[in-house]
Motif scaffolding. Structure first.
Motif, short mmCIF file in Angstrom:
data_model
loop_
_atom_site.label_atom_id
_atom_site.label_comp_id
_atom_site.label_asym_id
_atom_site.label_seq_id
_atom_site.Cartn_x
_atom_site.Cartn_y
_atom_site.Cartn_z
N SER A 1 -51.33 86.45 32.48
CA SER A 1 -50.34 85.35 32.53
C SER A 1 -49.11 85.82 33.28
O SER A 1 -48.74 86.99 33.25
CB SER A 1 -49.97 84.91 31.12
N VAL A 2 -48.48 84.85 33.96
CA VAL A 2 -47.26 85.12 34.71
C VAL A 2 -46.33 83.92 34.51
O VAL A 2 -46.79 82.80 34.25
CB VAL A 2 -47.53 85.32 36.21
N PRO A 3 -45.01 84.12 34.63
CA PRO A 3 -44.09 82.99 34.54
C PRO A 3 -44.28 82.07 35.74
O PRO A 3 -44.57 82.52 36.85
CB PRO A 3 -42.72 83.65 34.53
N ALA A 4 -44.08 80.77 35.49
CA ALA A 4 -44.34 79.82 36.58
C ALA A 4 -43.47 78.59 36.42
O ALA A 4 -42.92 78.31 35.35
CB ALA A 4 -45.82 79.42 36.59
N LEU A 5 -43.34 77.85 37.53
CA LEU A 5 -42.66 76.56 37.57
C LEU A 5 -43.73 75.50 37.83
O LEU A 5 -44.46 75.58 38.82
CB LEU A 5 -41.59 76.55 38.66
N VAL A 6 -43.80 74.49 36.95
CA VAL A 6 -44.84 73.46 37.06
C VAL A 6 -44.20 72.15 37.51
O VAL A 6 -43.23 71.69 36.90
CB VAL A 6 -45.55 73.27 35.70
N VAL A 7 -44.76 71.56 38.59
CA VAL A 7 -44.29 70.28 39.11
C VAL A 7 -45.50 69.35 39.23
O VAL A 7 -46.55 69.76 39.74
CB VAL A 7 -43.60 70.43 40.49
N GLY A 8 -45.35 68.12 38.75
CA GLY A 8 -46.51 67.23 38.82
C GLY A 8 -46.16 65.75 38.75
O GLY A 8 -45.04 65.38 38.43
N ARG A 9 -47.15 64.95 39.06
CA ARG A 9 -47.07 63.50 38.93
C ARG A 9 -48.48 62.94 38.89
O ARG A 9 -49.46 63.65 39.11
CB ARG A 9 -46.28 62.88 40.08
N GLU A 10 -48.59 61.63 38.63
CA GLU A 10 -49.91 61.01 38.57
C GLU A 10 -50.37 60.54 39.95
O GLU A 10 -49.54 60.15 40.78
CB GLU A 10 -49.90 59.83 37.60
N ILE A 11 -51.72 60.59 40.17
CA ILE A 11 -52.33 60.08 41.41
C ILE A 11 -53.52 59.19 41.02
O ILE A 11 -54.05 59.29 39.90
CB ILE A 11 -52.79 61.21 42.34
N ASP A 12 -53.95 58.34 41.94
CA ASP A 12 -55.11 57.46 41.71
C ASP A 12 -56.31 57.98 42.49
O ASP A 12 -56.21 58.25 43.70
CB ASP A 12 -54.79 56.03 42.18
N THR B 1 -54.87 83.57 46.11
CA THR B 1 -55.87 83.60 45.06
C THR B 1 -55.36 84.38 43.86
O THR B 1 -54.49 85.23 43.98
CB THR B 1 -57.16 84.28 45.57
N ALA B 2 -55.98 84.06 42.73
CA ALA B 2 -55.75 84.74 41.46
C ALA B 2 -54.28 84.82 41.11
O ALA B 2 -53.49 83.96 41.46
CB ALA B 2 -56.40 86.12 41.48
N GLU B 3 -53.88 85.93 40.41
CA GLU B 3 -52.52 86.00 39.85
C GLU B 3 -51.48 86.23 40.93
O GLU B 3 -50.29 86.08 40.67
CB GLU B 3 -52.44 87.12 38.82
N LYS B 4 -51.87 86.62 42.14
CA LYS B 4 -50.91 86.81 43.22
C LYS B 4 -50.58 85.51 43.92
O LYS B 4 -49.76 85.47 44.82
CB LYS B 4 -51.45 87.82 44.24
N SER B 5 -51.27 84.41 43.55
CA SER B 5 -51.05 83.13 44.20
C SER B 5 -49.64 82.65 43.97
O SER B 5 -49.10 82.79 42.88
CB SER B 5 -52.04 82.10 43.68
#
Length: 517
Positions: free
Chosen positions: A155-166, A92-96
């Motif tokens: 705010s914290v640095p992060a890596l974002v990974v994504g794609r589209e879903i239906d 949860t929260a920023e520790k996630s």
């Protein structure tokens, strides 16, 4: 400050330690940079691969669960999506370590139900717009580095990974997993600090080893330098202490052998010098008695020469002239022996050097008439007082004038006198046969003559210029010579005006102004 830095700049140990420090810093920085870069790249690649695997598995799992829930009402589907998103978020929260953002594809025209949501109040703008555009164009996973923003400006640095879903009855949505990089950055910071600490410790160890090695190498060198300095002061009893059998010991033994050889050679040369000085002194003194007798006899013969045959009368005149030359030679030899024995001392007093030069010129007026030449004096002042040994200064001037008269070739001789508050300079210029470059290097050598084949009706001993140079050095002055074939010579004498002082400037240029090379 410069005085304090001089011993440091002259220290071999300091130079080696500084060089080792700089080289070690350069090598350590290079190696540390490479290691840090490799480790950082490796950790980032591992995190990226792990994030891809988690994202692919999570997105497929979400897509599967949504397909199972197909056919439910919009309200139930919203509950299902929230439950799925909540299950995907592991903390949860920023520790996630993983957050989820679900956004509608801008091309999705189905507006009946809105399933856009985020976990733990994550700001949807945390997903970079560039990443969204790539996800919208393709069906595969895409990633980007970003800043994970929470409500409340956290705010914290992060890596974002994504794609589209239906989503059933809702069209295409974009699903993004945001992985916190706080732990990764902490690990990288720990690696960087560890590398710095290890590099600093390694640098200290290198400097310590260098210092220990230098102590073993430099100490014998310092001892050798100290002993060599004592040699220059005449103490030849010192030797290097040799306690091992390594290369330093070989150096010490060779140095000691060299010192023994030097001591023997110098002792032999000193003994030879003493014998030579004693011989010259004894011979000069022993010759004075017969010389006095010869002078008395020659004086009687010279007085009665008008009663003799002309050839005999001429012989009487030559006899007196050669006896004068012989007596001058003895005086010069005695003076040379004093210089060699370092027994020559100055008897300083105050006098006017201009008057001294005028008197010397007047004494040589008869000789100048015989040589069909004239002597002209140019002085910056009518009177120039100096403190020096008047006998030796007069001898210098007379030797320079005699040399000029011998080589003037019936051309005028110019004497220039210039002074300032600390120095006085005398230039003697003739326009006779001159000297070439080879002769200039030997002009002050003992018994050397520029042209031995020249007729010398009034020849000297060949020691005049040599004695003049020694007298000049005894006054801490300088005597320099310039010459050019058929252009004459120029001798410049520079003396300090006070006894014991040193010259501060060259008041007369050695190369004459009238010379055009």
């Amino acid at each position: 400050m410069s005085r304090l830095n001089t011993p440091i700049r002259n220290s071999l140990a300091f130079k080696v330690i500084v060089s080792t420090l700089l080289l070690s810093l350069a090598v350590g920085w290079l190696i540390g940079s490479v290691l840090n870069s490799k480790l950082s790249t490796g950790i980032k690649e591992v995190n990226l691969n792990s994030a891809f695997l988690e994202a692919r598995s999570t997105i497929y799992s979400v897509q599967y669960q949504i397909l199972i829930a197909q056919g439910r009402s919009g309200t139930d589907m919203t509950t299902v999506v929230k439950k799925i998103i909540s299950g995907v978020t592991n903390l949860t929260a920023e520790k996630s370590s993983r957050e989820v953002v679900l956004l509608r594809d801008p091309a999705n025209m189905i507006r009946k139900y809105n399933y856009e949501m985020t976990s733990n109040l994550v700001d949807p703008t945390s997903v970079p717009q560039g990443l969204r555009e790539r996800v919208q164009k393709g069906n595969d996973l895409n990633w980007a580095n970003a800043t994970l923003k929470y409500a409340g400006a956290t705010s914290v640095p992060a890596l974002v990974v994504g794609r589209e879903i239906d989503l059933p009855n809702a069209g295409r949505y974009e699903m993004y997993l945001l992985f916190s990089l706080v732990d990764q950055n902490a690990t990288l910071a720990l690696i960087k600090s560890s590398l710095l600490l290890a590099g600093f410790a390694l640098l200290l160890l290198i400097l310590l080893v260098t210092w220990l090695v230098l102590r073993q190498v430099v100490r014998p060198v310092r001892d050798a330098a100290s002993i060599a300095s004592k040699f220059t002061r005449g103490d030849f009893s010192q030797r290097m202490e040799v306690t091992s059998k390594d290369e330093i010991a070989t150096l010490g033994n060779a140095f000691n052998e060299m010192a023994d050889s030097f001591e023997k050679q110098i002792a032999r040369l000193e003994n030879l010098s003493r014998v030579q000085q004693r011989f010259v002194s004894d011979v000069s003194h022993e010759l004075r008695t017969p010389l006095t007798t010869l002078r008395m006899a020659s004086g009687i013969i010279h007085t009665a020469r008008f009663d003799f045959d002309p050839s005999v009368a001429r012989s009487a005149e030559l006899l007196v002239a050669q006896l004068d030359r012989f007596e001058q030679l003895l005086e010069d030899l005695l003076e040379v022996s004093r210089f060699d024995a370092e027994a020559a001392v100055l008897e300083s007093l105050d006098f006017d050097i201009v008057k001294l030069i005028e008197r010397s010129v007047a004494d040589l007026a008869t000789v100048a008439q015989e040589k069909v030449t004239s002597i002209v004096i140019f002085s910056s002042d009518h009177s120039i007082a100096i403190q020096a040994d008047i006998r030796r200064v007069e001898r210098i001037i007379r030797n320079l004038l005699n040399n000029a008269l011998d080589h003037a070739e019936e051309k005028p001789i110019e004497i220039t006198i210039v002074s300032n508050e600390s120095d006085v300079a005398v230039g003697v210029r003739d326009y006779g046969i001159g000297l070439d470059s080879n002769s200039l290097t030997r002009v002050f050598d003992r018994f050397w003559r520029a042209d031995p084949s020249r007729a010398r009706t009034r020849g000297g001993s060949g020691l005049g210029l040599s004695i003049a140079l020694e007298d000049t050095r005894l006054h801490n002055g300088e005597l320099e010579a310039w010459g050019s074939p058929n252009k004459g010579t120029h001798f410049v004498l520079t003396l300090p005006r006070r006894a014991g002082g040193s010259i501060q400037a060259r008041l007369i240029n050695l190369e004459p102004k009238d010379f055009k090379g």
